[in-house]
Design a protein around this motif. Structure first.
Motif, mmCIF file in Angstrom:
data_model
loop_
_atom_site.group_PDB
_atom_site.id
_atom_site.type_symbol
_atom_site.label_atom_id
_atom_site.label_comp_id
_atom_site.label_asym_id
_atom_site.label_seq_id
_atom_site.Cartn_x
_atom_site.Cartn_y
_atom_site.Cartn_z
ATOM 1 N N GLY A 118 10.381 3.617 -13.141
ATOM 2 C CA GLY A 118 10.239 5.060 -13.083
ATOM 3 C C GLY A 118 9.978 5.579 -14.481
ATOM 4 O O GLY A 118 9.888 4.799 -15.438
ATOM 5 N N SER A 119 9.843 6.870 -14.633
ATOM 6 C CA SER A 119 9.512 7.454 -15.945
ATOM 7 C C SER A 119 8.278 6.782 -16.537
ATOM 8 O O SER A 119 8.238 6.459 -17.730
ATOM 9 C CB SER A 119 10.696 7.369 -16.900
ATOM 10 O OG SER A 119 11.798 8.096 -16.392
ATOM 11 N N GLY A 120 7.303 6.517 -15.672
ATOM 12 C CA GLY A 120 6.061 5.924 -16.135
ATOM 13 C C GLY A 120 6.086 4.412 -16.303
ATOM 14 O O GLY A 120 5.124 3.828 -16.805
ATOM 15 N N THR A 121 7.170 3.749 -15.893
ATOM 16 C CA THR A 121 7.232 2.291 -16.008
ATOM 17 C C THR A 121 7.088 1.655 -14.629
ATOM 18 O O THR A 121 7.143 2.333 -13.603
ATOM 19 C CB THR A 121 8.552 1.815 -16.652
ATOM 20 O OG1 THR A 121 9.641 2.131 -15.775
ATOM 21 C CG2 THR A 121 8.749 2.445 -18.023
ATOM 22 N N SER A 122 6.952 0.339 -14.615
ATOM 23 C CA SER A 122 6.820 -0.443 -13.388
ATOM 24 C C SER A 122 7.809 -1.597 -13.430
ATOM 25 O O SER A 122 8.535 -1.772 -14.408
ATOM 26 C CB SER A 122 5.389 -0.978 -13.268
ATOM 27 O OG SER A 122 4.456 0.080 -13.258
ATOM 28 N N ALA A 123 7.816 -2.407 -12.380
ATOM 29 C CA ALA A 123 8.642 -3.611 -12.317
ATOM 30 C C ALA A 123 7.875 -4.664 -11.533
ATOM 31 O O ALA A 123 6.900 -4.354 -10.843
ATOM 32 C CB ALA A 123 9.979 -3.320 -11.651
ATOM 33 N N TRP A 124 8.308 -5.908 -11.650
ATOM 34 C CA TRP A 124 7.656 -6.968 -10.893
ATOM 35 C C TRP A 124 8.608 -8.137 -10.667
ATOM 36 O O TRP A 124 9.596 -8.308 -11.384
ATOM 37 C CB TRP A 124 6.370 -7.443 -11.571
ATOM 38 C CG TRP A 124 6.527 -7.965 -12.975
ATOM 39 C CD1 TRP A 124 6.366 -7.263 -14.136
ATOM 40 C CD2 TRP A 124 6.871 -9.292 -13.361
ATOM 41 N NE1 TRP A 124 6.588 -8.064 -15.213
ATOM 42 C CE2 TRP A 124 6.893 -9.323 -14.771
ATOM 43 C CE3 TRP A 124 7.160 -10.462 -12.669
ATOM 44 C CZ2 TRP A 124 7.204 -10.479 -15.492
ATOM 45 C CZ3 TRP A 124 7.462 -11.612 -13.377
ATOM 46 C CH2 TRP A 124 7.474 -11.614 -14.778
ATOM 47 N N ALA A 125 8.285 -8.933 -9.661
ATOM 48 C CA ALA A 125 8.943 -10.214 -9.409
ATOM 49 C C ALA A 125 7.852 -11.165 -8.940
ATOM 50 O O ALA A 125 6.884 -10.742 -8.311
ATOM 51 C CB ALA A 125 10.040 -10.089 -8.359
ATOM 52 N N GLY A 126 8.011 -12.438 -9.254
ATOM 53 C CA GLY A 126 6.977 -13.380 -8.856
ATOM 54 C C GLY A 126 7.425 -14.813 -8.864
ATOM 55 O O GLY A 126 8.450 -15.174 -9.467
ATOM 56 N N LEU A 127 6.646 -15.629 -8.179
ATOM 57 C CA LEU A 127 6.834 -17.077 -8.157
ATOM 58 C C LEU A 127 5.859 -17.693 -9.145
ATOM 59 O O LEU A 127 4.649 -17.465 -9.050
ATOM 60 C CB LEU A 127 6.585 -17.624 -6.752
ATOM 61 C CG LEU A 127 7.553 -17.139 -5.676
ATOM 62 C CD1 LEU A 127 7.108 -17.654 -4.306
ATOM 63 C CD2 LEU A 127 8.982 -17.580 -5.982
ATOM 64 N N PHE A 128 6.391 -18.474 -10.077
ATOM 65 C CA PHE A 128 5.598 -19.090 -11.133
ATOM 66 C C PHE A 128 5.721 -20.601 -11.031
ATOM 67 O O PHE A 128 6.826 -21.146 -11.083
ATOM 68 C CB PHE A 128 6.075 -18.615 -12.512
ATOM 69 C CG PHE A 128 5.706 -17.193 -12.807
ATOM 70 C CD1 PHE A 128 4.669 -16.910 -13.675
ATOM 71 C CD2 PHE A 128 6.374 -16.145 -12.190
ATOM 72 C CE1 PHE A 128 4.311 -15.593 -13.928
ATOM 73 C CE2 PHE A 128 6.023 -14.835 -12.441
ATOM 74 C CZ PHE A 128 4.985 -14.553 -13.313
ATOM 75 N N ASN A 129 4.574 -21.256 -10.886
ATOM 76 C CA ASN A 129 4.523 -22.711 -10.809
ATOM 77 C C ASN A 129 4.207 -23.232 -12.209
ATOM 78 O O ASN A 129 3.061 -23.152 -12.655
ATOM 79 C CB ASN A 129 3.458 -23.145 -9.800
ATOM 80 C CG ASN A 129 3.529 -24.628 -9.502
ATOM 81 O OD1 ASN A 129 4.348 -25.345 -10.045
ATOM 82 N ND2 ASN A 129 2.645 -25.074 -8.630
ATOM 83 N N PRO A 130 5.207 -23.754 -12.925
ATOM 84 C CA PRO A 130 4.986 -24.150 -14.317
ATOM 85 C C PRO A 130 3.970 -25.285 -14.453
ATOM 86 O O PRO A 130 3.869 -26.158 -13.584
ATOM 87 C CB PRO A 130 6.364 -24.630 -14.780
ATOM 88 C CG PRO A 130 7.334 -24.106 -13.783
ATOM 89 C CD PRO A 130 6.582 -23.974 -12.495
ATOM 90 N N LEU A 143 10.662 -15.356 -11.416
ATOM 91 C CA LEU A 143 10.831 -14.520 -12.606
ATOM 92 C C LEU A 143 10.717 -13.056 -12.212
ATOM 93 O O LEU A 143 10.098 -12.719 -11.195
ATOM 94 C CB LEU A 143 9.776 -14.853 -13.653
ATOM 95 C CG LEU A 143 9.707 -16.298 -14.136
ATOM 96 C CD1 LEU A 143 8.577 -16.464 -15.143
ATOM 97 C CD2 LEU A 143 11.021 -16.754 -14.729
ATOM 98 N N LYS A 144 11.321 -12.179 -13.046
ATOM 99 C CA LYS A 144 11.251 -10.747 -12.773
ATOM 100 C C LYS A 144 11.316 -9.979 -14.077
ATOM 101 O O LYS A 144 11.735 -10.507 -15.114
ATOM 102 C CB LYS A 144 12.398 -10.310 -11.856
ATOM 103 C CG LYS A 144 13.771 -10.421 -12.518
ATOM 104 C CD LYS A 144 14.857 -9.930 -11.604
ATOM 105 C CE LYS A 144 16.211 -9.922 -12.319
ATOM 106 N NZ LYS A 144 17.281 -9.377 -11.491
ATOM 107 N N ALA A 145 10.910 -8.698 -14.021
ATOM 108 C CA ALA A 145 11.022 -7.794 -15.164
ATOM 109 C C ALA A 145 11.095 -6.367 -14.644
ATOM 110 O O ALA A 145 10.426 -6.014 -13.680
ATOM 111 C CB ALA A 145 9.850 -7.962 -16.121
ATOM 112 N N SER A 146 11.906 -5.554 -15.307
ATOM 113 C CA SER A 146 12.076 -4.147 -14.949
ATOM 114 C C SER A 146 11.623 -3.252 -16.084
ATOM 115 O O SER A 146 11.594 -3.672 -17.252
ATOM 116 C CB SER A 146 13.549 -3.850 -14.638
ATOM 117 O OG SER A 146 13.936 -4.427 -13.420
ATOM 118 N N ASN A 147 11.301 -2.011 -15.737
ATOM 119 C CA ASN A 147 10.957 -0.980 -16.718
ATOM 120 C C ASN A 147 9.907 -1.449 -17.718
ATOM 121 O O ASN A 147 10.097 -1.358 -18.934
ATOM 122 C CB ASN A 147 12.222 -0.495 -17.437
ATOM 123 C CG ASN A 147 13.195 0.131 -16.472
ATOM 124 O OD1 ASN A 147 12.834 1.016 -15.708
ATOM 125 N ND2 ASN A 147 14.424 -0.348 -16.480
#
Length: 176
Positions: free
Chosen positions: A31-43, A104-108
């Motif tokens: 929120g406040s102009g940011t995003s978030a994501w989660a994903g599957l990463f095959n190293p 993996l995931k990331a917020s804001n």
């Protein structure tokens, strides 16, 4: 006399053999102009193919619909965190198998994914969970990924929170 035939789903067969995993990225805030994501990463060097069976998005705050962009083989923005909420679906095996694929995931986060392909976009309504059955048709070699990138474009300044869950299996790397 007759022959008996039993048919089981591919996901169930993978679970029997310890190749099926489930997990979710929790507490994805934006929120406040940011995003978030989660994903599957095959190293790279994992030695397995990633087959995506199912993924879901749950909108938790109810302020507005979310936009879920599905990206293949991208570099998402932000600093990723490894999500520990991952388990094999067959808990009767001993020892329990461990996935090679990482959740993996990331917020804001600021910005958008770079590179890769934005495969499609889905809308997730407030206080709902949207489920998408892929049945293994999304396949990622080592170095590939599937990312669910979340934003709230209708009310970008409002706080948003979501959860993204995945079911997948892994098969040893071979030439397709």
């Amino acid at each position: 006399m007759y022959n008996k035939t039993v048919s089981i789903s591919n996901a169930l067969e993978k679970s029997f053999t310890g190749k099926y995993f489930v997990g979710y990225g929790d507490n994805l805030t934006f929120g406040s102009g940011t995003s978030a994501w989660a994903g599957l990463f095959n190293p790279l060097g994992s030695g397995v193919y990633l087959f995506v069976n199912v993924w879901t998005v749950t909108e938790l705050l109810g302020s507005s619909p979310l936009r879920a962009q599905i990206w293949f083989n991208t570099a998402p923005p932000g600093t990723p965190v490894t999500e520990e909420l991952v388990t094999p679906s067959n808990t009767a095996l001993h020892p329990l198998p461990r996935p090679r694929v990482q959740l993996l995931k990331a917020s804001n986060v600021a910005g958008s994914p770079s590179g890769g392909t934005k495969a499609f976009v889905r809308r997730v309504l407030p206080y709902s969970t949207q489920e998408f059955q892929e049945e293994g048709k999304y396949i990622f070699a080592p170095g590939g990924n599937l990312v669910v990138f979340l934003s709230n474009p209708e009310t970008p300044v409002d706080k948003a929170e979501a959860r993204v869950a995945f079911g997948w299996w892994e098969e040893k790397f071979y030439t397709l």
